[in-house]
Design an enzyme around this catalytic site. Sequence first.
Site, short mmCIF file in Angstrom:
data_model
loop_
_atom_site.label_atom_id
_atom_site.label_comp_id
_atom_site.label_asym_id
_atom_site.label_seq_id
_atom_site.Cartn_x
_atom_site.Cartn_y
_atom_site.Cartn_z
N ASP A 145 -2.54 -8.90 -7.23
CA ASP A 145 -2.05 -9.44 -5.96
C ASP A 145 -2.88 -10.65 -5.54
OD1 ASP A 145 -4.28 -7.88 -5.48
OD2 ASP A 145 -3.62 -7.26 -3.49
N HIS A 163 0.81 -1.21 0.00
CA HIS A 163 0.00 0.00 0.00
C HIS A 163 0.85 1.27 0.00
CE1 HIS A 163 -3.40 -2.70 1.66
NE2 HIS A 163 -3.43 -2.63 0.34
N ASP A 217 -13.24 -14.08 -12.16
CA ASP A 217 -11.81 -14.32 -12.11
C ASP A 217 -11.10 -13.15 -12.79
OD1 ASP A 217 -9.22 -15.21 -12.24
OD2 ASP A 217 -9.62 -16.89 -13.59
N GLY A 218 -10.39 -12.36 -12.01
CA GLY A 218 -9.72 -11.19 -12.57
C GLY A 218 -8.74 -11.54 -13.66
#
Length: 326
Positions: free
Chosen positions: A199, A19, A178-179
């Site tokens: 990620d 991040h 599903d990305g």
Amino acid sequence: MFSYRHAFHAGNHADVLKHTVLIATLEHMLEKDAALTVVDTHAGAGLYRLDGDYAGTSGEAAEGILRLLASKKAPAAPTAPTTSAAPAPAAKSASKKAAPEAEAPLADAIARYLEVIHDFNPNGGARVYPGSPFIVQHLLRDHDKLKLFELHPTDGRTLSANIAQLEAGRQISVLNEDGFGSATKFLPPPSRRALVLMDPSYEMKTDYGRVLDFAAEALKRFATGTYAVWYPIIPRPEAHDLPRRLKTMATKSGKSWLHATLTVKSSKITKDAASGETQRPGLPASGMFLINPPYTLKPLLAAALPQLAERLGQDRNATFSLESGG
């Protein structure tokens, strides 16, 4: 397939690295007026309670965001990186009385990360920890777009409910898909500006190959997009091959790249002398690899990584690395 829940790991040292890099990257890209599309291929639940059952069970935030917030002492000389960086200054003679240690200011990237965490916790601390979706939405402008993918059925429902509270309208899309299988449909976006975050949990070792396949396809569709990959550094060949293969991919494509890692402890498996039980160290390190990173990112991380290694390090093996090319 669906046993991984990020709620157990929210706010750990890997989240701090991910991040910190994400915010520094995003804020540079938002300096241009043109709309930006952000795609998160594995969004998780989006928002986490560090005093809840999941995070409380693992306690990983205690060695991540909570430890960073509690660190008041100035970092010592930077832990020697494993790649090119200025060497740590030589230690002063022990025979000389040390001067009182002045508190060193936080590196800009860390300070900005903590400001964002504070925005979600105005009373201090980090009772609420924002995942990537909420961090991104917090920083986006009204004309920017956010595409969130989450295949886990429970986390997908939680993500949808959390996002609904923002009343962001059409700015945010939540897709229970599903990305890696469908996120490329948003590339390139109409504005020709995008940041894609990958990620996955890496619960299955095939995730490493899917990252590479997705990145290759995304670059073909949209060569000027910025692509950010988080990955765990663990004793698995695929984990060590991933950044090397991403570097090769970027270089062959004529694209710039940046690779940052943060190690907080040894990865060795030991045995307890008294009980004889095997003790596994948990996640010792993680990395972020970016293709087409902002030119401002490397100097920001060069200042931030030594402080993260010092403040989050759990043993003498704590270190960092930072390299770039293209």
